[in-house]
Design a protein around this motif. Structure first.
Motif, PDB file in Angstrom:
ATOM      1  N   UNK A 256      44.600  13.201  42.744  1.00 18.66           N
ATOM      2  CA  UNK A 256      43.831  13.602  41.562  1.00 18.66           C
ATOM      3  C   UNK A 256      42.439  14.038  42.004  1.00 18.66           C
ATOM      4  N   UNK A 257      42.333  15.228  42.596  1.00 16.76           N
ATOM      5  CA  UNK A 257      41.040  15.675  43.143  1.00 16.76           C
ATOM      6  C   UNK A 257      40.031  15.993  42.041  1.00 16.76           C
ATOM      7  N   UNK A 258      38.728  15.868  42.364  1.00 18.27           N
ATOM      8  CA  UNK A 258      37.693  16.235  41.383  1.00 18.27           C
ATOM      9  C   UNK A 258      37.771  17.725  41.063  1.00 18.27           C
ATOM     10  N   UNK A 259      37.337  18.080  39.876  1.00 19.52           N
ATOM     11  CA  UNK A 259      37.341  19.494  39.460  1.00 19.52           C
ATOM     12  C   UNK A 259      35.897  19.947  39.328  1.00 19.52           C
ATOM     13  N   UNK A 260      35.425  20.819  40.239  1.00 15.58           N
ATOM     14  CA  UNK A 260      34.030  21.267  40.144  1.00 15.58           C
ATOM     15  C   UNK A 260      33.801  22.080  38.876  1.00 15.58           C
TER      16      UNK A 260
END
Length: 881
Positions: A256-260
């Motif tokens: 669940x990677x961060x979303x810039x």
């Protein structure tokens, strides 16, 4: 044979459901067929149609089912069901007006930068939508269409993404307003009545007492209380989901990677967040807040929510056009001004006294019409744009009809199951389980959980709850609340939407998910969230105050709070009283000592006597409360060692009594039979049961009678000491408060005196009608005045004489006598008020929380907060049975 009949009954029901027959018709159909077969089998094998029924026969139980069906709709106490179509309508309107889409987009931008931020935003939006729509299908589909592509685009793990959406969509089943909780409340309120009868019957049998103290009654619940009780458990589930997503994202950022974010947190973004979050939050406050503060019932809150949803939809669907927000602005401003006028001016058409009141009423009327105009305008928009109102109304009708038809079928099914003795079999099975109540409760929760794999939540509620809830609620060893049981069932029901093979949330998501998402993958993604739901169930089970505290506090701190003498509050209130006396004894004694120095010689001799009696009794009460507490500690210490023996013997006696009931039933059958062979068979069964009963009775430990006698002596001793304290402290405070109230009412005496002057003038003018009204006004003032009974009697007598025989001279003479008595009373009270009123007010504040607490009109707030915490936890009251 009876067991075989019940098995056939269950088999018919399962078969009809398994082949896809509509649930609303499968349930009553299975009931009627089973009752018919049981009656036919009785005639064939026993020569009696009633032979295989627990009580009565097939006709009686068909009538019972019809009575249950009628009660679903015609009983005034069950009007909560009206809220179902209102909340369904509200949810569908919000779903069609793209509220979910705006929330998801905004929350995604707000939390996207954090690890697992997009998934966390989906969970939070699921919670918000649950508190506004409460419809699982609409929420899952909306979030599946909007957030699933976004999460996949940002490289979220497919299983995790689908699990987040599925689980978040089911929050509407426990976070109020929830259709599940409304149906649970309806069923559990009936179960509470049945449980009360069971507990009362057991109390009479085990104690020999004809009436059961009110403190031991089974308390029912309502949809409003369940809504309040589900708030904290619902938030716990949200926190568990958020914590799980965040921790997994920290451990493995690839899941669940961060979303810039392309834009920063500027003014424009703040306005966007506010405009998306504020309307649904306001709607939540309107709906739940009105219930929490006792402003509205669940039905009324549902109506408020439906109208609020229409107003929101009115501007959401009217995008980019002139006057988009005009109806909303009119409705909001009108409502706010009406509320301000209500709480500051107290608008009431019954209390109009002058032209200013008429002006405010006129302004209020204009505002009401403005509100109605804005609501009508919003309805018209929703009706005209994309045919939304028609579609939502149609779907609401279909969904509500489905629910009500199932409730009708369940009413007949429950009657049939009880008639065939199924309830007795289940009760006997649960009672004989080792481990007591908590084993029974675990088994019931496990059965509900397993059933959730195969059938819908409504069927589980209406079939299982009426059978098992009375058994659980009646058990005094746990003395659980109906609120807690309802919330626990609600959380358990929520898992049925995620458990394969028939988890509806999984299929809703499957219908909108891309082909790259497999059904197996959706099941895998949902599995951790099922475990989280079970963790939430365990937490609420271990800490019942999470569900009980808010409803109890809301009630005990409201204007409708009960007095301190309410038997349900006695245990907790006396514990708090012990603490207050310990902490404040020196302060109380000093207050009494100071009060003794007041110049009470200005009071009448009777009043001085009452004050001295008050001082003596108050000091005695302080000593007596210590005696009572000491005896309570002795009783509590003994109870710890005695409890296990008491419950063991109670279980033996109940088993023996159950066998005795079977013997009585067989003896009735024996009297009815004519066939000698069948009679002999029954005699052998009776002899067998007699032996079994006698054998069970012999297992009662020999030392039970002695220990039971000692417990009763200690219990009686404690109760007597408590009664002495109550009598002493109540009489003491009553004596003081009577004098205090008389002194405080000096202004009422002055008011009566002024009114009497007017009355005398009217008599002198020979105006009979107005003078009678004046004297009635004086009588009303005096009725609200403490003391002065002699004056009240003379005023009443004079008023009656004025009505019957108008003798001006005689009436004037009596009026003057009243005037002299009022003046005498005023002189005495006025002097006392000047010298003692302020001191008595200070003294009363010092003692009202301890010596005077039981005589307050309702439980004081400080005490209510403690009692709310205390009764929110369950207490074993089995020693009283």
């Amino acid at each position: 044979m009876e067991v075989l009949v019940i098995f056939i009954f269950i088999l018919i029901m399962m078969a009809s459901l398994g082949i896809g027959f509509p649930v609303g018709f499968a349930l009553p159909g299975a009931a009627i067929i089973s009752l018919f077969l049981a009656g036919v089998a009785g005639i064939i094998f026993e020569g009696n149609a009633n032979a295989y029924f627990a009580y009565g026969g097939p006709i009686e139980w068909i009538n019972a089912g019809i009575t249950n069906f009628r009660g679903t709709y015609w009983d005034n106490d069950r009007d909560t069901l009206i809220a179902i179509p209102l909340f369904i309508f509200m949810g569908l309107i919000l779903q069609r007006s793209r509220i979910a889409e705006d929330l998801l987009m905004t929350m995604g931008k707000l939390f996207g930068r954090a690890p697992g931020g997009l998934g966390i935003s989906v969970v939070l939006v699921g919670g918000l939508l649950a508190a506004t729509t409460g419809i699982v299908g609409a929420t899952v589909i909306a979030m599946g269409l909007i957030s699933l592509p976004a999460m996949l685009k940002n490289n979220y793990d497919k299983n995790l993404a689908t699990g987040i959406i599925s689980a978040s969509g089911t929050l509407g089943q426990i976070i109020p307003p929830s259709i599940v909780l409304i149906i649970v409340a309806d069923q559990i309120s009936n179960a509470a009545d049945a449980a009360q009868n069971i507990r009362l019957e057991n109390y009479k049998f085990l104690t020999g007492e004809s009436t059961m103290p009110g403190a031991y009654n089974v308390t029912s619940t309502s949809a409003g209380e369940l809504f309040l009780g589900a708030i904290l458990p619902g938030l716990i589930l949200v926190l568990l989901y958020v914590g799980y997503v965040f921790i997994r994202a920290i451990i493995n950022p690839k899941l669940a990677p961060p979303v810039p974010s392309k834009t920063g947190f500027d003014k424009r973004f703040a306005i966007e967040v506010t405009s998306s979050l504020l309307p649904p939050i306001l709607l939540i406050v309107l709906v739940l807040g009105s219930i929490l503060y006792g402003v509205a019932t669940v039905n009324q809150a549902g109506a408020v929510g439906a109208v609020g949803a229409i107003i929101m939809a009115g501007y959401k669907l009217y995008n980019g056009q002139k006057h988009k927000y005009t109806p909303t602005i009119i409705a909001t401003s009108s409502s706010i001004i009406i509320l301000i006028m209500h709480y500051t001016i107290g608008l009431n058409i019954k209390n109009i006294e002058n032209d200013n009141d008429w002006l405010w009423i006129l302004i209020g009327t204009v505002l009401v019409f403005a509100l109605l105009f804005s609501i009508t305008w919003s309805f018209w928009r929703v009706f005209k744009i994309k045919n939304v109102l028609k579609e939502v109304s149609t779907e609401t009708t279909l969904t509500s009809t489905m629910v009500f038809i199932i409730l009708i079928g369940a009413a007949l099914l429950t009657a049939a199951f009880r008639g065939l003795g199924g309830e007795d079999l289940i009760r006997d099975y649960l009672k004989n389980l080792p481990g007591g109540f908590w084993t029974q409760f675990f088994v019931v929760m496990l059965i509900i959980f397993i059933l959730g794999f195969f059938i819908d939540y409504i069927e589980i509620i209406v079939v299982v709850l009426p059978i098992v809830a009375p058994i659980l609620l009646a058990d005094p060893s746990a003395n659980i609340t109906a609120i807690w049981l309802g919330v626990m069932v609600g959380i358990n029901m929520q898992t049925s939407f995620l458990t394969p093979p028939f988890g509806f949330a999984l299929f809703y998501l499957r219908s909108v998910a891309p082909k790259s998402i497999t059904t197996t993958g959706i099941w895998k993604g949902a599995s951790p969230f099922i475990l989280l739901q079970l963790c939430g169930l365990l937490i609420v089970g271990l800490y019942p105050s999470l569900s009980n505290y808010i409803p109890f506090r809301s009630y005990l701190t409201s204007d409708l709070a009960p007095p301190s003498t309410n038997p349900k509050l006695e245990r907790c209130l006396i514990d708090y009283t012990y603490t207050l006396y310990k902490n404040d004894e020196g302060k109380i004694r000093k207050a009494i000592a100071d009060a003794k120095t007041y110049k009470i010689d200005i009071l009448s001799s009777d009043q001085r006597s009452l004050m001295n009696d008050h001082f003596n009794k108050s000091l005695l009460a302080i000593d007596q409360i210590k005696i009572a507490e000491n005896k309570k500690n002795i009783l509590d210490d003994y109870s710890k060692s005695y409890l296990e023996l008491h419950n063991e013997v109670k279980k033996i006696r109940i088993q023996a009594n159950d066998i005795n009931k079977k013997i009585i039933d067989l003896q009735k059958d024996l009297e009815r039979l004519k066939d000698e062979n069948k009679k002999n068979i029954l005699r052998k069964q009776i002899d067998k049961f007699n032996l079994e009963r006698d054998k069970i009775i012999t297992t009662i430990p020999k030392d039970f009678e002695e220990k039971n006698k000692k417990y009763k002596e200690l219990s009686k001793d404690y109760k007597n000491s408590l009664d002495i304290y109550y009598k002493t402290v109540d009489q003491g405070y009553d004596n003081f408060f009577k004098i205090f109230k008389e002194i405080k009412d000096v202004e009422k005496i002055k008011l009566a005196q002024e009114e009497l002057k007017i009355g005398i003038e009217l008599i002198q003018k020979d105006n009979k009608e107005k003078s009678i009204r004046s004297f009635l006004e004086i009588l009303e003032i005096m009725d609200k005045t403490s003391g002065g009974d002699e004056i009240k009697d003379i005023i009443y007598e004079t008023t009656e004489n004025m009505k019957e025989n108008w003798n001006k001279k005689e009436i004037l003479r009596k009026a003057q006598d009243i005037q002299k008595l009022l003046q005498k009373e005023l002189t005495l009270r006025d002097r006392s008020a000047k010298e003692l009123l302020v001191k008595f007010e200070t003294y009363n504040k010092e003692i009202m929380d301890t010596i005077g607490v039981r005589k307050q009109e309702r439980i004081p707030r400080k005490h209510a907060l403690y009692v709310s915490k205390c009764i929110a936890s369950h207490e074993d009251i089995s020693l009283n049975f």
